[in-house]
Design a protein around this motif. Sequence first.
Motif, PDB file in Angstrom:
ATOM      1  N   GLU A   1       0.839  -1.189   0.000  1.00 40.53           N
ATOM      2  CA  GLU A   1       0.000   0.000   0.000  1.00 40.53           C
ATOM      3  C   GLU A   1       0.884   1.251   0.000  1.00 40.53           C
ATOM      4  OE1 GLU A   1      -3.354   2.174   2.821  1.00 40.53           O
ATOM      5  OE2 GLU A   1      -2.819   0.078   3.143  1.00 40.53           O
ATOM      6  N   PRO A   2       0.591   2.218  -0.868  1.00 33.48           N
ATOM      7  CA  PRO A   2       1.455   3.399  -0.987  1.00 33.48           C
ATOM      8  C   PRO A   2       1.242   4.389   0.161  1.00 33.48           C
ATOM      9  CG  PRO A   2      -0.412   3.618  -2.463  1.00 33.48           C
ATOM     10  CD  PRO A   2      -0.521   2.248  -1.843  1.00 33.48           C
ATOM     11  N   ARG A   3       1.628   4.006   1.366  1.00 33.08           N
ATOM     12  CA  ARG A   3       1.527   4.889   2.528  1.00 33.08           C
ATOM     13  C   ARG A   3       2.943   5.220   2.991  1.00 33.08           C
ATOM     14  NH1 ARG A   3      -2.634   5.680   6.079  1.00 33.08           N
ATOM     15  NH2 ARG A   3      -3.726   3.803   5.384  1.00 33.08           N
ATOM     16  N   SER A   4       3.240   6.482   3.204  1.00 35.61           N
ATOM     17  CA  SER A   4       4.588   6.871   3.599  1.00 35.61           C
ATOM     18  C   SER A   4       4.843   6.454   5.042  1.00 35.61           C
ATOM     19  CB  SER A   4       4.761   8.382   3.474  1.00 35.61           C
ATOM     20  OG  SER A   4       4.043   9.052   4.496  1.00 35.61           O
ATOM     21  N   PRO A   5       6.127   6.258   5.415  1.00 33.54           N
ATOM     22  CA  PRO A   5       6.438   5.932   6.808  1.00 33.54           C
ATOM     23  C   PRO A   5       5.909   6.980   7.781  1.00 33.54           C
ATOM     24  CG  PRO A   5       8.329   5.485   5.417  1.00 33.54           C
ATOM     25  CD  PRO A   5       7.312   6.170   4.546  1.00 33.54           C
ATOM     26  N   ARG A   6       5.950   8.256   7.414  1.00 27.23           N
ATOM     27  CA  ARG A   6       5.452   9.297   8.299  1.00 27.23           C
ATOM     28  C   ARG A   6       3.947   9.149   8.538  1.00 27.23           C
ATOM     29  NH1 ARG A   6       7.488  14.067   9.958  1.00 27.23           N
ATOM     30  NH2 ARG A   6       9.243  13.876   8.511  1.00 27.23           N
ATOM     31  N   GLU A   7       3.208   8.877   7.463  1.00 24.10           N
ATOM     32  CA  GLU A   7       1.762   8.665   7.594  1.00 24.10           C
ATOM     33  C   GLU A   7       1.476   7.437   8.450  1.00 24.10           C
ATOM     34  OE1 GLU A   7      -0.105  10.370   3.438  1.00 24.10           O
ATOM     35  OE2 GLU A   7       0.881   8.412   3.420  1.00 24.10           O
ATOM     36  N   ALA A   8       2.231   6.366   8.195  1.00 26.43           N
ATOM     37  CA  ALA A   8       2.034   5.136   8.968  1.00 26.43           C
ATOM     38  C   ALA A   8       2.333   5.365  10.438  1.00 26.43           C
ATOM     39  CB  ALA A   8       2.920   4.027   8.406  1.00 26.43           C
ATOM     40  N   GLU A   9       3.409   6.106  10.731  1.00 25.54           N
ATOM     41  CA  GLU A   9       3.770   6.366  12.117  1.00 25.54           C
ATOM     42  C   GLU A   9       2.666   7.142  12.834  1.00 25.54           C
ATOM     43  OE1 GLU A   9       6.929   9.064  14.608  1.00 25.54           O
ATOM     44  OE2 GLU A   9       7.644   8.125  12.764  1.00 25.54           O
ATOM     45  N   HIS A  10       2.137   8.182  12.194  1.00 22.68           N
ATOM     46  CA  HIS A  10       1.080   8.972  12.817  1.00 22.68           C
ATOM     47  C   HIS A  10      -0.161   8.110  13.071  1.00 22.68           C
ATOM     48  CE1 HIS A  10      -1.435  12.405  13.822  1.00 22.68           C
ATOM     49  NE2 HIS A  10      -2.335  11.943  12.983  1.00 22.68           N
ATOM     50  N   LEU A  11      -0.566   7.341  12.072  1.00 22.13           N
ATOM     51  CA  LEU A  11      -1.740   6.487  12.207  1.00 22.13           C
ATOM     52  C   LEU A  11      -1.569   5.491  13.350  1.00 22.13           C
ATOM     53  CD1 LEU A  11      -4.442   5.257  11.142  1.00 22.13           C
ATOM     54  CD2 LEU A  11      -3.032   3.824   9.641  1.00 22.13           C
ATOM     55  N   LEU A  12      -0.427   4.822  13.395  1.00 21.61           N
ATOM     56  CA  LEU A  12      -0.215   3.758  14.372  1.00 21.61           C
ATOM     57  C   LEU A  12      -0.001   4.305  15.781  1.00 21.61           C
ATOM     58  CD1 LEU A  12       2.087   1.427  12.245  1.00 21.61           C
ATOM     59  CD2 LEU A  12      -0.352   1.154  12.709  1.00 21.61           C
ATOM     60  N   THR A  13       0.743   5.406  15.926  1.00 18.81           N
ATOM     61  CA  THR A  13       0.984   5.943  17.272  1.00 18.81           C
ATOM     62  C   THR A  13      -0.296   6.506  17.882  1.00 18.81           C
ATOM     63  OG1 THR A  13       1.727   8.052  16.323  1.00 18.81           O
ATOM     64  CG2 THR A  13       3.425   6.432  16.895  1.00 18.81           C
ATOM     65  N   GLU A  14      -1.114   7.172  17.073  1.00 23.15           N
ATOM     66  CA  GLU A  14      -2.369   7.700  17.609  1.00 23.15           C
ATOM     67  C   GLU A  14      -3.333   6.561  17.949  1.00 23.15           C
ATOM     68  OE1 GLU A  14      -3.248  10.962  18.486  1.00 23.15           O
ATOM     69  OE2 GLU A  14      -1.054  10.893  18.362  1.00 23.15           O
ATOM     70  N   SER A  15      -3.333   5.513  17.149  1.00 20.94           N
ATOM     71  CA  SER A  15      -4.175   4.350  17.454  1.00 20.94           C
ATOM     72  C   SER A  15      -3.719   3.678  18.740  1.00 20.94           C
ATOM     73  CB  SER A  15      -4.137   3.359  16.289  1.00 20.94           C
ATOM     74  OG  SER A  15      -4.649   3.946  15.115  1.00 20.94           O
ATOM     75  N   TRP A  16      -2.409   3.617  18.945  1.00 15.67           N
ATOM     76  CA  TRP A  16      -1.876   3.029  20.176  1.00 15.67           C
ATOM     77  C   TRP A  16      -2.304   3.857  21.397  1.00 15.67           C
ATOM     78  CZ3 TRP A  16       0.093  -1.116  22.360  1.00 15.67           C
ATOM     79  CH2 TRP A  16       0.779  -0.987  23.572  1.00 15.67           C
ATOM     80  N   ARG A  17      -2.200   5.179  21.298  1.00 14.64           N
ATOM     81  CA  ARG A  17      -2.611   6.032  22.408  1.00 14.64           C
ATOM     82  C   ARG A  17      -4.088   5.810  22.744  1.00 14.64           C
ATOM     83  NH1 ARG A  17      -5.384  10.474  22.755  1.00 14.64           N
ATOM     84  NH2 ARG A  17      -5.409  10.760  20.487  1.00 14.64           N
ATOM     85  N   THR A  18      -4.932   5.747  21.718  1.00 12.06           N
ATOM     86  CA  THR A  18      -6.357   5.516  21.936  1.00 12.06           C
ATOM     87  C   THR A  18      -6.596   4.173  22.622  1.00 12.06           C
ATOM     88  OG1 THR A  18      -6.952   6.852  20.018  1.00 12.06           O
ATOM     89  CG2 THR A  18      -8.595   5.278  20.799  1.00 12.06           C
ATOM     90  N   LEU A  19      -5.892   3.138  22.184  1.00  5.22           N
ATOM     91  CA  LEU A  19      -6.053   1.804  22.761  1.00  5.22           C
ATOM     92  C   LEU A  19      -5.691   1.803  24.240  1.00  5.22           C
ATOM     93  CD1 LEU A  19      -6.596  -1.224  22.331  1.00  5.22           C
ATOM     94  CD2 LEU A  19      -4.195  -1.474  21.668  1.00  5.22           C
ATOM     95  N   VAL A  20      -4.565   2.407  24.604  1.00  2.00           N
ATOM     96  CA  VAL A  20      -4.130   2.432  26.003  1.00  2.00           C
ATOM     97  C   VAL A  20      -5.117   3.224  26.859  1.00  2.00           C
ATOM     98  CG1 VAL A  20      -2.346   3.299  27.574  1.00  2.00           C
ATOM     99  CG2 VAL A  20      -1.687   2.095  25.478  1.00  2.00           C
ATOM    100  N   GLU A  21      -5.551   4.371  26.369  1.00  7.97           N
ATOM    101  CA  GLU A  21      -6.439   5.215  27.169  1.00  7.97           C
ATOM    102  C   GLU A  21      -7.836   4.609  27.281  1.00  7.97           C
ATOM    103  OE1 GLU A  21      -6.162   9.144  25.574  1.00  7.97           O
ATOM    104  OE2 GLU A  21      -4.148   9.455  26.396  1.00  7.97           O
ATOM    105  N   ARG A  22      -8.258   3.816  26.299  1.00  8.64           N
ATOM    106  CA  ARG A  22      -9.539   3.110  26.427  1.00  8.64           C
ATOM    107  C   ARG A  22      -9.421   1.943  27.400  1.00  8.64           C
ATOM    108  NH1 ARG A  22     -13.155   4.119  22.124  1.00  8.64           N
ATOM    109  NH2 ARG A  22     -12.968   6.353  21.676  1.00  8.64           N
ATOM    110  N   LEU A  23      -8.275   1.282  27.417  1.00  8.51           N
ATOM    111  CA  LEU A  23      -8.071   0.155  28.338  1.00  8.51           C
ATOM    112  C   LEU A  23      -8.008   0.633  29.783  1.00  8.51           C
ATOM    113  CD1 LEU A  23      -7.400  -2.861  28.856  1.00  8.51           C
ATOM    114  CD2 LEU A  23      -4.987  -2.271  28.483  1.00  8.51           C
TER     115      LEU A  23
END
Length: 209
Positions: free
Chosen positions: A177-199
């Motif tokens: 998938e043509p997603r840049s590392p910067r885009e992937a990093e933002h998507l994944l780090t924000e998803s991780w933050r949401t997961l931890v704060e929901r848990l």
Amino acid sequence: MDRPLVPFGRPRAERADAARNREHLLDAARLMIAEHGVDKVTMDALAERAGLGKGTVFRRFGTRAGIFRALIEADERRFQELVLSGPPPLGPGADPVERLVAYGRARIRFLLEHRTLARAAIERGQPLPEGEVDMTALHLRVLLVQADPDLGEPDGLAIMLKAALEGPPLMFLASDEPRSPREAEHLLTESWRTLVERLLPQQTPADRP
């Protein structure tokens, strides 16, 4: 508990000259990668760049993939030092939920930055190498217990969080998938933050007096 990790394996004792040769070869490999990319790093080219015999390179790393594994292991140790004794929130001294979020962000960034080395470190036809200790799961478990001592099944949760943390970057590495590392990093780090704060919703800093 300020030191939740144990050292990343224990490197075998080396003679001083052997240790110097190893570091010299790793430095030469880093320069070659920075200048020409991973594809140009071969056993012969590394020996020539370092001014050492090809036999020395083989003794140090065994195979071409071993060069990249050694580079990743060296960076892993530096990463762990930041977790053990670096500044908060990645290092000790911060709230455990903040540390969980910071660890996830830093780990995702590490995995994405090492994506090319990770591919090159895989031996064709061989099983993926395993670390001596599952550092991520151990660290996550300690922080989960610190954040909420009454949290049920911290061992299982740590394993599930490790999969959630390290699985998506690996899927990104294998994806076309043509997603840049910067885009992937933002998507994944924000998803991780949401997961931890929901848990751990009652444990988030915003909810504290």
